[in-house]
Design a protein around this motif. Structure first.
Motif, short mmCIF file in Angstrom:
data_model
loop_
_atom_site.label_atom_id
_atom_site.label_comp_id
_atom_site.label_asym_id
_atom_site.label_seq_id
_atom_site.Cartn_x
_atom_site.Cartn_y
_atom_site.Cartn_z
N THR A 121 9.34 3.67 5.00
CA THR A 121 8.10 4.32 5.44
C THR A 121 7.44 3.57 6.60
O THR A 121 7.00 4.19 7.58
CB THR A 121 7.12 4.43 4.27
OG1 THR A 121 7.69 5.30 3.28
CG2 THR A 121 5.78 5.00 4.71
N SER B 72 0.91 1.65 4.00
CA SER B 72 1.60 2.86 3.54
C SER B 72 3.02 2.55 3.06
O SER B 72 3.47 3.09 2.04
CB SER B 72 1.65 3.90 4.65
OG SER B 72 0.36 4.26 5.06
N TYR C 258 2.90 0.78 -0.32
CA TYR C 258 2.54 1.74 -1.37
C TYR C 258 3.72 2.66 -1.69
O TYR C 258 4.03 2.92 -2.86
CB TYR C 258 1.34 2.56 -0.92
CG TYR C 258 0.83 3.52 -1.96
CD1 TYR C 258 0.08 3.09 -3.04
CD2 TYR C 258 1.11 4.88 -1.86
CE1 TYR C 258 -0.39 3.98 -4.00
CE2 TYR C 258 0.65 5.78 -2.81
CZ TYR C 258 -0.10 5.32 -3.87
OH TYR C 258 -0.55 6.20 -4.81
#
Length: 305
Positions: free
Chosen positions: A46, A63, A66
């Motif tokens: 990501t 991000s 996570y």
């Protein structure tokens, strides 16, 4: 990819072919889990993907961290979605609702302990989500095998691996349709992330999307209900009843959408304070209030249709 199950299970119930429901669900598990495996690299990569899309380094880093911790949720949802459709096609929604409510309460409590009190932040929130999804799947699976579906669930079967090609084609068609509808959320966030002060702008648009998604859940409830009703009636060869169901569901959802629209307009300056104490983010979110209200109303109709 799992939405093909709405059509197949619903029509099987209408046609009285309950023995096919378990087989359809297992085929959907195979396809959804395979899809999740294909999506896994995107979760693991990501951060570099977001940087490639010119997002800020800070947002990309958080991000990515996570997303990596959310990988178990990806596979849990691949299992959960077909079970939902299996229950919904047979109008067994109240037990599923009770299970979801209990898990939601546990989820909120765990978040309060892990995120708020222990200060584990985004990683803590992701881990709590992983645990909650597993609790949800475990409870729904116990209900599945507990003897409440003697005709629809007769255990695991090799038939699930038969006719996968046709099932995949229907699944892909459903996935393309839904992705084209939902990707605009992602596109908006990516574009906003390219603006100046992206943290503030992403914060504002995320608050709007959170509120909009809360209201969308109601429309998605009507979406599921009308999908089941229409497929049941078509399976039983009652096209007029299917048409009437669409009119009732669309009208009701639109009326509720008007209420949510009015709330969004009336509370456009105060609603952002539920999410943040940052004055700059609150100000930017309030500016989007009119566009948010229009989106809420349109999205109370579109999913049902």
């Amino acid at each position: 990819m799992g939405s093909a199950l709405e059509t197949l299970c619903g029509q099987a119930v209408g046609a009285g072919q309950l023995q096919m429901l378990g087989v359809y669900m297992q085929r959907s598990w195979i396809i959804c889990l395979a899809t999740s495996l294909a999506l896994l690299p995107l979760y693991l990569l990501t951060s570099p993907v977001l940087r490639l899309l010119r997002q800020s380094t800070a947002i990309a880093a958080v991000s990515g961290r996570y997303a990596r911790w959310c990988v178990p949720q990806l596979f849990a949802y691949a299992v959960n979605f077909p079970i939902q459709k299996f229950y919904q096609a047979q109008s067994r929604v109240w037990v599923m609702t009770a299970i979801s409510g209990a898990v939601l309460a546990a989820h909120a409590l765990l978040n309060r302990v892990v995120v708020a009190r222990l200060g584990r932040g985004m990683v803590g929130a992701a881990v709590v989500g992983d645990v909650s999804w597993r609790l949800l799947n475990a409870a729904q699976f116990v209900y599945l095998v507990g003897g409440s579906f003697p005709e629809a669930w007769t255990g695991f079967s090799r038939k699930a691996f038969a006719s996968l090609g046709g099932f995949v084609r229907l699944s892909i068609a459903s996935a393309v349709m839904l992705r084209l509808e939902m990707w605009y959320y992602t596109a908006v966030l990516i574009l906003v992330g390219c603006l100046k002060n992206p943290e503030i702008q992403v914060g504002a648009i995320s608050i709007c999307m959170n509120y909009q998604l809360w209201t969308l859940m109601v429309a998605l409830g009507f979406n599921a209900a009308v999908s089941v009703r229409v497929s049941n009636e078509l399976g039983a060869n009652h096209p007029k009843a299917a048409k009437f169901s669409v009119v009732v569901a669309t009208t009701t959802s639109a009326a509720i959408g008007l209420v949510f629209t009015a709330i969004a307009l009336a509370a456009r300056k105060e609603m952002p304070r539920l999410f943040t104490g940052d004055a700059a983010v609150v100000k930017e979110t309030a500016k989007l209030g009119y566009l948010l209200a229009a989106t809420i109303f349109l999205n109370s109709i579109q999913p049902v249709l």
